[in-house]
Scaffold this active site. Structure first.
Site, PDB file in Angstrom:
ATOM      1  N   GLU A 126      -3.312  15.621   5.586  1.00 24.47           N
ATOM      2  CA  GLU A 126      -3.639  14.418   6.367  1.00 24.47           C
ATOM      3  C   GLU A 126      -3.855  14.765   7.844  1.00 24.47           C
ATOM      4  OE1 GLU A 126      -0.397  11.772   5.430  1.00 24.47           O
ATOM      5  OE2 GLU A 126      -1.069  11.505   3.356  1.00 24.47           O
ATOM      6  N   ARG A 182      10.375   9.264   7.228  1.00 22.41           N
ATOM      7  CA  ARG A 182      10.373   8.185   6.220  1.00 22.41           C
ATOM      8  C   ARG A 182      11.591   7.277   6.444  1.00 22.41           C
ATOM      9  NH1 ARG A 182       5.732   7.752   2.784  1.00 22.41           N
ATOM     10  NH2 ARG A 182       7.104   6.343   1.669  1.00 22.41           N
ATOM     11  N   ARG A 215       9.197  -0.407  10.265  1.00 26.10           N
ATOM     12  CA  ARG A 215       8.546  -1.429   9.429  1.00 26.10           C
ATOM     13  C   ARG A 215       9.307  -2.750   9.480  1.00 26.10           C
ATOM     14  NH1 ARG A 215       6.598   2.719   4.608  1.00 26.10           N
ATOM     15  NH2 ARG A 215       4.440   2.925   5.305  1.00 26.10           N
ATOM     16  N   PHE A 275      -3.668  -2.491  -5.062  1.00 31.00           N
ATOM     17  CA  PHE A 275      -3.690  -2.760  -3.631  1.00 31.00           C
ATOM     18  C   PHE A 275      -4.760  -1.961  -2.885  1.00 31.00           C
ATOM     19  CE2 PHE A 275      -0.492   0.558  -4.422  1.00 31.00           C
ATOM     20  CZ  PHE A 275      -0.863   1.547  -3.521  1.00 31.00           C
ATOM     21  N   TYR A 300      -7.275   7.694   1.490  1.00 24.02           N
ATOM     22  CA  TYR A 300      -6.361   7.117   0.505  1.00 24.02           C
ATOM     23  C   TYR A 300      -6.829   7.378  -0.939  1.00 24.02           C
ATOM     24  CZ  TYR A 300      -3.546   4.695   4.024  1.00 24.02           C
ATOM     25  OH  TYR A 300      -2.687   4.397   5.064  1.00 24.02           O
ATOM     26  N   HIS A 325       2.182   4.472   8.952  1.00 26.01           N
ATOM     27  CA  HIS A 325       2.090   5.402   7.823  1.00 26.01           C
ATOM     28  C   HIS A 325       2.982   6.605   8.094  1.00 26.01           C
ATOM     29  CE1 HIS A 325       0.259   8.094   4.804  1.00 26.01           C
ATOM     30  NE2 HIS A 325       0.263   9.019   5.753  1.00 26.01           N
ATOM     31  N   ASN A 378       1.828  -2.913   7.076  1.00 29.82           N
ATOM     32  CA  ASN A 378       3.232  -2.546   7.292  1.00 29.82           C
ATOM     33  C   ASN A 378       3.432  -1.604   8.488  1.00 29.82           C
ATOM     34  OD1 ASN A 378       2.144  -0.322   6.090  1.00 29.82           O
ATOM     35  ND2 ASN A 378       3.594  -0.189   4.396  1.00 29.82           N
ATOM     36  N   THR A 413       8.370   1.010   2.113  1.00 34.92           N
ATOM     37  CA  THR A 413       6.957   0.589   2.109  1.00 34.92           C
ATOM     38  C   THR A 413       6.841  -0.927   2.168  1.00 34.92           C
ATOM     39  OG1 THR A 413       6.488   2.516   0.711  1.00 34.92           O
ATOM     40  CG2 THR A 413       4.769   0.829   0.868  1.00 34.92           C
ATOM     41  N   LYS A 449      -0.762   1.655  12.352  1.00 32.03           N
ATOM     42  CA  LYS A 449      -1.837   0.952  11.622  1.00 32.03           C
ATOM     43  C   LYS A 449      -2.472  -0.142  12.488  1.00 32.03           C
ATOM     44  CE  LYS A 449      -0.018   2.090   7.038  1.00 32.03           C
ATOM     45  NZ  LYS A 449       0.265   1.596   5.660  1.00 32.03           N
TER      46      LYS A 449
HETATM   47  P1  IDP Z   1       3.858   4.571   1.850  1.00 40.23           P
HETATM   48  O1  IDP Z   1       2.905   4.163   2.959  1.00 40.23           O
HETATM   49  O2  IDP Z   1       5.243   4.038   2.104  1.00 40.23           O
HETATM   50  O3  IDP Z   1       3.827   6.037   1.569  1.00 40.23           O
HETATM   51  P2  IDP Z   1       2.241   4.234  -0.524  1.00 40.23           P
HETATM   52  O4  IDP Z   1       2.755   3.940  -1.883  1.00 40.23           O
HETATM   53  O5  IDP Z   1       1.720   5.611  -0.252  1.00 40.23           O
HETATM   54  O6  IDP Z   1       3.371   3.826   0.526  1.00 40.23           O
HETATM   55  O7  IDP Z   1       1.079   3.175  -0.235  1.00 40.23           O
HETATM   56  C1  IDP Z   1       0.188   3.339   0.836  1.00 40.23           C
HETATM   57  C2  IDP Z   1       0.055   2.020   1.557  1.00 40.23           C
HETATM   58  O8  IDP Z   1      -0.561   1.073   0.671  1.00 40.23           O
HETATM   59  C3  IDP Z   1       1.361   1.338   1.974  1.00 40.23           C
HETATM   60  O9  IDP Z   1       1.861   1.819   3.203  1.00 40.23           O
HETATM   61  C4  IDP Z   1       0.933  -0.112   2.071  1.00 40.23           C
HETATM   62  O10 IDP Z   1       0.191  -0.339   3.271  1.00 40.23           O
HETATM   63  C5  IDP Z   1      -0.020  -0.230   0.900  1.00 40.23           C
HETATM   64  N1  IDP Z   1       0.676  -0.644  -0.339  1.00 40.23           N
HETATM   65  C6  IDP Z   1       1.352   0.128  -1.209  1.00 40.23           C
HETATM   66  N2  IDP Z   1       1.846  -0.591  -2.237  1.00 40.23           N
HETATM   67  C7  IDP Z   1       1.463  -1.852  -2.009  1.00 40.23           C
HETATM   68  C8  IDP Z   1       1.677  -3.090  -2.725  1.00 40.23           C
HETATM   69  O11 IDP Z   1       2.312  -3.123  -3.797  1.00 40.23           O
HETATM   70  N3  IDP Z   1       1.137  -4.204  -2.178  1.00 40.23           N
HETATM   71  C9  IDP Z   1       0.415  -4.184  -1.017  1.00 40.23           C
HETATM   72  N4  IDP Z   1       0.189  -3.052  -0.309  1.00 40.23           N
HETATM   73  C10 IDP Z   1       0.713  -1.900  -0.802  1.00 40.23           C
HETATM   74 MG    MG Z   2       2.262   7.221   0.907  1.00 40.01          MG
END
Ligand code: IDP
Ligand code: MG
Length: 150
Positions: free
Chosen positions: A139, A98, A115, A70, A62, A128, A125, A104, A22
């Protein structure tokens, strides 16, 4: 569809994942360290490029998160600078990747995960990882043509 059987094979075998380093991590010059961890974990790079999401492309990528609290921050952040996108190959790719990247929420990510080591915040974070075989294919196709996958 062209190469449909190949696509089905990939979905069924579950050996493909898709990742993006990212903008925060690219800006901080962590790209090399992160790629080293990915290689050392046994992933083979099938496709890779440095690129920059426009806001529209980030919204499309997304799309499954539209309406979540978010979403706006995520789209702004993901289009704030270049990313490194890649398709990776390994047995059990989705789950193993993962595990390598961690939770996350970096505050909850285990020691030694990407992370935990490189994230700046929940949104920023560092990396991805696709969450399913189907999404990895979708993707990957978002960034790479058949001719760019080796
Ligand atoms: P992932 O990246 O671990 O699969 P997802 O739920 O798919 O998590 O969310 C996509 C991205 O959105 C996350 O990697 C993070 O950058 C952001 N994100 C998800 N949930 C939150 C949150 O509760 N607060 C802030 N950012 C979030
Ligand atoms: Mg995801």
């Amino acid at each position: 569809m062209k190469n449909y059987s190949l696509l089905i094979l990939h979905v069924m075998s579950g050996n493909i994942t898709f990742t993006m380093i990212k903008p925060c991590a690219v800006r901080s010059n962590f790209t090399g360290s992160i790629l080293k961890m990915i290689n050392e974990k046994g992933f083979r790079i099938k496709a890779m490029k440095m690129t920059w999401f426009t806001r529209e492309r980030a919204e499309a990528f997304y799309g499954i998160h539209v309406g979540k609290p978010f979403f706006e921050d995520l789209v702004s952040f993901m289009s704030s600078g270049p990313i490194v996108a890649a398709i990776l190959e390994k047995e059990n790719a989705i789950n193993d990747f993962r595990e390598l990247i961690g939770n996350t929420n970096p505050a909850k990510a285990a020691d030694g995960t990407i992370r935990k080591l490189f994230a700046e915040s929940f949104t920023a974070n560092a990396i991805h990882g696709a969450d399913s075989d189907e999404n990895a294919i979708r993707e990957g196709s978002f960034f790479f043509s058949e001719m760019e996958q080796f």
